[in-house]
Write a protein that holds these residues in place. Structure first.
Motif, mmCIF file in Angstrom:
data_model
loop_
_atom_site.group_PDB
_atom_site.id
_atom_site.type_symbol
_atom_site.label_atom_id
_atom_site.label_comp_id
_atom_site.label_asym_id
_atom_site.label_seq_id
_atom_site.Cartn_x
_atom_site.Cartn_y
_atom_site.Cartn_z
ATOM 1 N N ASN A 65 13.455 12.574 -10.966
ATOM 2 C CA ASN A 65 12.622 13.771 -10.845
ATOM 3 C C ASN A 65 11.315 13.525 -10.095
ATOM 4 O O ASN A 65 10.482 14.421 -9.985
ATOM 5 N N ILE A 66 11.126 12.328 -9.585
ATOM 6 C CA ILE A 66 9.897 11.982 -8.864
ATOM 7 C C ILE A 66 10.183 11.850 -7.368
ATOM 8 O O ILE A 66 11.112 11.143 -6.964
ATOM 9 N N LYS A 67 9.384 12.549 -6.586
ATOM 10 C CA LYS A 67 9.482 12.425 -5.138
ATOM 11 C C LYS A 67 8.391 11.462 -4.676
ATOM 12 O O LYS A 67 7.200 11.783 -4.740
ATOM 13 N N PRO A 68 8.777 10.259 -4.233
ATOM 14 C CA PRO A 68 7.770 9.261 -3.870
ATOM 15 C C PRO A 68 6.882 9.721 -2.720
ATOM 16 O O PRO A 68 7.317 10.477 -1.843
ATOM 17 N N ILE A 69 5.634 9.276 -2.758
ATOM 18 C CA ILE A 69 4.661 9.593 -1.691
ATOM 19 C C ILE A 69 4.381 8.317 -0.916
ATOM 20 O O ILE A 69 3.713 7.406 -1.426
ATOM 21 N N PRO A 70 4.867 8.189 0.312
ATOM 22 C CA PRO A 70 4.648 6.956 1.077
ATOM 23 C C PRO A 70 3.194 6.814 1.507
ATOM 24 O O PRO A 70 2.418 7.778 1.489
ATOM 25 N N GLN A 71 2.832 5.605 1.888
ATOM 26 C CA GLN A 71 1.471 5.347 2.364
ATOM 27 C C GLN A 71 1.227 6.104 3.655
ATOM 28 O O GLN A 71 2.055 6.104 4.563
ATOM 29 N N ASN A 72 0.085 6.777 3.741
ATOM 30 C CA ASN A 72 -0.214 7.636 4.887
ATOM 31 C C ASN A 72 -0.943 6.838 5.970
ATOM 32 O O ASN A 72 -2.152 6.952 6.143
ATOM 33 N N ASP A 73 -0.190 6.028 6.691
ATOM 34 C CA ASP A 73 -0.767 5.292 7.810
ATOM 35 C C ASP A 73 -0.738 6.157 9.063
ATOM 36 O O ASP A 73 0.027 7.124 9.157
ATOM 37 N N THR A 74 -1.550 5.818 10.036
ATOM 38 C CA THR A 74 -1.474 6.480 11.338
ATOM 39 C C THR A 74 -0.186 6.056 12.033
ATOM 40 O O THR A 74 0.489 5.121 11.616
ATOM 41 N N ALA A 75 0.145 6.742 13.096
ATOM 42 C CA ALA A 75 1.394 6.438 13.803
ATOM 43 C C ALA A 75 1.418 4.998 14.289
ATOM 44 O O ALA A 75 2.455 4.326 14.251
ATOM 45 N N ARG A 76 0.255 4.512 14.743
ATOM 46 C CA ARG A 76 0.185 3.129 15.238
ATOM 47 C C ARG A 76 -1.032 2.441 14.606
ATOM 48 O O ARG A 76 -2.094 2.337 15.217
ATOM 49 N N PRO A 77 -0.905 2.009 13.363
ATOM 50 C CA PRO A 77 -2.047 1.374 12.682
ATOM 51 C C PRO A 77 -2.506 0.129 13.431
ATOM 52 O O PRO A 77 -1.701 -0.621 13.974
ATOM 53 N N LEU A 78 -3.811 -0.062 13.431
ATOM 54 C CA LEU A 78 -4.394 -1.190 14.162
ATOM 55 C C LEU A 78 -3.976 -2.523 13.577
ATOM 56 O O LEU A 78 -3.684 -3.473 14.294
ATOM 57 N N ALA A 79 -3.933 -2.604 12.238
ATOM 58 C CA ALA A 79 -3.556 -3.858 11.584
ATOM 59 C C ALA A 79 -2.683 -3.534 10.376
ATOM 60 O O ALA A 79 -3.141 -3.552 9.232
ATOM 61 N N ALA A 80 -1.434 -3.228 10.652
ATOM 62 C CA ALA A 80 -0.512 -2.859 9.580
ATOM 63 C C ALA A 80 -0.227 -4.063 8.676
ATOM 64 O O ALA A 80 -0.039 -5.177 9.156
ATOM 65 N N ILE A 81 -0.229 -3.819 7.363
ATOM 66 C CA ILE A 81 0.057 -4.882 6.401
ATOM 67 C C ILE A 81 1.565 -4.928 6.164
ATOM 68 O O ILE A 81 2.206 -3.893 5.958
ATOM 69 N N ALA A 82 2.115 -6.108 6.205
ATOM 70 C CA ALA A 82 3.569 -6.262 6.073
ATOM 71 C C ALA A 82 3.973 -6.300 4.603
ATOM 72 O O ALA A 82 4.280 -7.356 4.043
ATOM 73 N N TYR A 83 3.951 -5.123 3.954
ATOM 74 C CA TYR A 83 4.396 -5.053 2.569
ATOM 75 C C TYR A 83 5.910 -5.256 2.495
ATOM 76 O O TYR A 83 6.647 -4.886 3.406
ATOM 77 N N THR A 84 6.389 -5.792 1.377
ATOM 78 C CA THR A 84 7.829 -5.861 1.158
ATOM 79 C C THR A 84 8.344 -4.451 0.837
ATOM 80 O O THR A 84 7.579 -3.573 0.405
ATOM 81 N N ASP A 85 9.624 -4.234 1.025
ATOM 82 C CA ASP A 85 10.218 -2.925 0.700
ATOM 83 C C ASP A 85 10.048 -2.611 -0.782
ATOM 84 O O ASP A 85 9.785 -1.470 -1.168
ATOM 85 N N GLU A 86 10.182 -3.634 -1.615
ATOM 86 C CA GLU A 86 10.042 -3.445 -3.062
ATOM 87 C C GLU A 86 8.647 -2.955 -3.425
ATOM 88 O O GLU A 86 8.485 -1.998 -4.180
ATOM 89 N N TYR A 87 7.637 -3.585 -2.859
ATOM 90 C CA TYR A 87 6.253 -3.214 -3.164
ATOM 91 C C TYR A 87 5.927 -1.833 -2.606
ATOM 92 O O TYR A 87 5.309 -1.011 -3.281
ATOM 93 N N SER A 88 6.357 -1.566 -1.362
ATOM 94 C CA SER A 88 6.073 -0.272 -0.731
ATOM 95 C C SER A 88 6.670 0.869 -1.543
ATOM 96 O O SER A 88 6.031 1.904 -1.760
ATOM 97 N N GLU A 89 7.901 0.687 -2.019
ATOM 98 C CA GLU A 89 8.540 1.760 -2.783
ATOM 99 C C GLU A 89 7.843 1.963 -4.122
ATOM 100 O O GLU A 89 7.579 3.097 -4.535
ATOM 101 N N ALA A 90 7.530 0.873 -4.805
ATOM 102 C CA ALA A 90 6.854 0.990 -6.103
ATOM 103 C C ALA A 90 5.521 1.716 -5.958
ATOM 104 O O ALA A 90 5.174 2.576 -6.782
ATOM 105 N N MET A 91 4.767 1.401 -4.906
ATOM 106 C CA MET A 91 3.493 2.080 -4.680
ATOM 107 C C MET A 91 3.706 3.559 -4.357
ATOM 108 O O MET A 91 2.903 4.414 -4.754
ATOM 109 N N SER A 92 4.795 3.882 -3.667
ATOM 110 C CA SER A 92 5.087 5.290 -3.358
ATOM 111 C C SER A 92 5.328 6.085 -4.640
ATOM 112 O O SER A 92 4.881 7.234 -4.772
#
Length: 304
Positions: free
Chosen positions: A14-41
């Protein structure tokens, strides 16, 4: 250990995850793991809904295991605990295990302070601190937390706390953290007022006894001079004691550079003793602490 994901868990359907709102081309994107990115969403989604539930508590546990330095997670976790009226003793038990996995993490200790403050009791904390100090006897976060307990629960005059610091110093007389805690314990609750004469005398004698065991130990000399300065005694109070370890008339017999430094300060206070002060500083610069020769020579130039 296999990664944990939420998109295929029915409990989270019942939860719709909210992804991190980065710009289209972030200057210094952090290489999160898929597991961490999803949990944060998923965490962003439940925070947006102000959901306080046991599943959210488990989610914060999961994220903390991947990134214990994420301050916002800890804040939200405590909010969830408060809203659920959770058993905070269970939280402390969980923190015990978590802290041992992340010895240098500040957020864990801030969270622990918040939990213990709400519990209103330091029961069991001394044993836990002992366990942590077995891993690292000079862990800054552990000693800071011990000071919090002293201040929060009014342990400044607690005999058991004083005995504990003595035990830590006896175990390692060079443990500056233990000396610092003793100073905080004895004088930290007194504000600007000087301590009772008997207490000052006790602390001077305690430091002197430690110095006699290890004359070249900076921690005990700093404590000794701190007691003198804190209680507005003249530095010359220490002259006879310092002469036991350093005498400018017997330069070959110096056993403590810190005693020599103390004598230099004492002689500097008297115009008629400036030459003696220079001799002490010369000995420090050339023989007993040449690594800091520039500093000692600077001190000598001030006398001129």
């Amino acid at each position: 250990m296999a990664p944990t994901f939420y998109h295929d868990d029915p409990k989270w359907s019942n939860i719709k995850p909210i992804p991190q709102n980065d710009t289209a081309r972030p200057l210094a994107a952090i290489a999160y793991t898929d597991e961490y990115s999803e949990a944060m969403s998923y965490l962003r989604a439940v925070m947006a809904k102000n959901e306080y539930s046991h599943r959210v508590l488990g989610l914060t546990d999961h994220i903390i295991s991947m990134n214990p330095a994420h301050y916002t997670i800890w804040l939200y976790r405590f909010k969830v605990l408060s809203e659920l009226h959770a058993d905070l003793r269970e939280e402390i038990a969980w923190l015990n295990v978590t802290a041992l996995k992340h010895l240098k993490n500040y957020q864990i200790w801030h969270h622990r302070q918040t939990v213990i403050d709400k519990l209103g009791s330091p029961e069991g904390e001394a044993d836990f601190i002992a366990t942590m100090l077995q891993q690292d006897t000079k862990n800054y976060h552990v000693w800071s937390y011990r000071q919090f307990l002293v201040q929060r629960f009014g342990l400044f005059d607690d005999e058991g706390e004083l005995k504990w610091t003595e035990g830590m110093i006896e175990e390692d007389v060079r443990n500056n953290s233990a000396w610092n805690h003793r100073y905080f314990l004895v004088f930290g609750g007194k504000g600007e007022q000087t301590a009772d004469k008997a207490i000052v005398e006790r602390e001077l004698n305690y430091a002197k006894a430690a110095i006699k065991k290890a004359p070249q130990n900076q921690s005990s000399w700093n404590y000794l001079r701190g007691v003198v300065r804190r209680n507005k005694l003249p530095t010359s109070t220490l002259k006879d004691f310092a002469l036991e370890f350093a005498d400018i008339e017997k330069p070959d017999d110096v056993t403590s550079s810190y005693a020599l430094d103390t004598l230099a300060d004492i002689y500097t206070e008297y115009q008629s003793k400036r030459e003696e002060a220079k001799k002490a500083l010369d000995l420090l610069a050339t023989r007993y602490d040449p690594v800091r020769a520039h500093y000692w020579n600077y001190r000598k130039r001030l006398l001129e």
